[in-house]
Design an enzyme around this catalytic site. Sequence first.
Site, PDB file in Angstrom:
ATOM      1  CG  ASP A 117       0.214  -5.272   4.280  1.00  0.00           C
ATOM      2  OD1 ASP A 117      -0.453  -4.675   3.427  1.00  0.00           O
ATOM      3  OD2 ASP A 117      -0.305  -5.833   5.272  1.00  0.00           O
ATOM      4  CG  HIS A 137      -1.720  -1.218   1.374  1.00  0.00           C
ATOM      5  ND1 HIS A 137      -3.018  -1.280   0.952  1.00  0.00           N
ATOM      6  CD2 HIS A 137      -1.423  -2.453   1.853  1.00  0.00           C
ATOM      7  CE1 HIS A 137      -3.499  -2.493   1.169  1.00  0.00           C
ATOM      8  NE2 HIS A 137      -2.548  -3.223   1.713  1.00  0.00           N
ATOM      9  CG  HIS A 185      -6.271  -6.830   1.585  1.00  0.00           C
ATOM     10  ND1 HIS A 185      -5.957  -6.237   0.398  1.00  0.00           N
ATOM     11  CD2 HIS A 185      -5.296  -6.455   2.462  1.00  0.00           C
ATOM     12  CE1 HIS A 185      -4.838  -5.531   0.553  1.00  0.00           C
ATOM     13  NE2 HIS A 185      -4.415  -5.639   1.792  1.00  0.00           N
ATOM     14  CD  GLU A 236      -4.667  -8.141   6.972  1.00  0.00           C
ATOM     15  OE1 GLU A 236      -5.615  -7.589   6.379  1.00  0.00           O
ATOM     16  OE2 GLU A 236      -3.646  -7.515   7.362  1.00  0.00           O
TER      17      GLU A 236
HETATM   18  N1  ADE Z   1      -4.660  -1.198   4.219  1.00  0.00           N
HETATM   19  C1  ADE Z   1      -3.348  -1.041   4.376  1.00  0.00           C
HETATM   20  N2  ADE Z   1      -2.808  -2.158   4.873  1.00  0.00           N
HETATM   21  C2  ADE Z   1      -3.803  -3.057   5.019  1.00  0.00           C
HETATM   22  C3  ADE Z   1      -3.885  -4.394   5.463  1.00  0.00           C
HETATM   23  N3  ADE Z   1      -2.814  -5.068   5.890  1.00  0.00           N
HETATM   24  N4  ADE Z   1      -5.085  -4.992   5.487  1.00  0.00           N
HETATM   25  C4  ADE Z   1      -6.168  -4.333   5.087  1.00  0.00           C
HETATM   26  N5  ADE Z   1      -6.144  -3.078   4.641  1.00  0.00           N
HETATM   27  C5  ADE Z   1      -4.975  -2.446   4.603  1.00  0.00           C
HETATM   28 ZN    ZN Z   2      -2.507  -5.095   2.570  1.00  0.00          ZN
END
Ligand code: ADE
Ligand code: ZN
Length: 344
Positions: free
Chosen positions: A285, A26, A204, A207
């Site tokens: 990330d 990101h 995503h 997670e």
């Molecule tokens: N936005 C930035 N990092 C993130 C992550 N690890 N999971 C979800 N949204 C995000």
């Molecule tokens: Zn992410």
Amino acid sequence: MNLDAIPRERLPGLLRAMPKAELHIHIEGSLEPELIFALAQRNGVALAYPSVEALRAAYAFTDLQSFLDIYYAGASVLLKAQDFEDMAMAYFRRAKADNVVHAELFFDPQTHTARGVAFETVIGGLSRACERAQRELGISSALIMCFLRHLSEDDAFATLEQALPYRGQFIGVGLDSSERGHPPEKFARVFARCGELGLHRVAHAGEEGPPAYVWSALDVLKVERIDHGVRSTEDPLLMQRLARERMPLTVCPLSNVKLCVFETMAAHNLAALLDAGLVATVNSDDPAYFGGYMNDNFIAAFDALPQLGGRHAHRLAANSFEASFAAPDDKKRWRESLDALFAA
Ligand code: ADE
Ligand code: ZN
């Protein structure tokens, strides 16, 4: 090339030197505290923290939401196209030092348009940085626009409308932000529309959320990659499907430990994912928040997981090229340079 015979002491050097692609970054998560403070000063934005040290000290996260609150506050210093360009160039320089040859950057337009920053400002600055990365550093790159899943699907549709005049400047869409309570199904229609527009789709899933979210990212959103996906190991049928379909997972080891998805790096399931035949990749990330960029992630994982050896290192880099949205000729060239390094 006997990958199983590579001695352990050669691994850190190989991990650092090997060419690799980053597929889960990101770009707002690459904003280092020093740059946050410099941009705050340049733009006259007030910050809730008195110093770089105080801000960094606040990076003690208990879960995804506790991180996101600080991450969105950090992004508030980004106002001008030049700010977005400077942020992305700082990332590309770090990526170059880690031998990243290709990067696919997530960006979160809604975080900025909600503050009155025009979509054009965001994508203009990021696009300029991508051009400069190729010209000045020889790094190829592409942009993937993420929808924030804590907002509504209507909001995502409005963002897609704003983005369409710049259709040539991004290759796909993703889905990020707070996962729990915001299943992929919430974005079924906007992802279907993105598919009709020929955009790549990723999301995503798995997670913090359950394996069911990985299933629905595949079946409802029709994604081509799963971001994170580490909770897939809880579901043997899902694991079989991911392996059979060669569905890539963009795994982020330091992020997972920082956000308490795993208690320690030694408890991480990266080795299990690879040994189950999944197309897992290693990524950073939000490197400014989680303690490291690409090579830090590789080194930390290989340090903590003795099951990981030369074969896994080579596979992770090869997977990163296979899973990328780059042109076949580029993938072939990067793969050849990877094989040459391991043959030496
Ligand atoms: N936005 C930035 N990092 C993130 C992550 N690890 N999971 C979800 N949204 C995000
Ligand atoms: Zn992410």
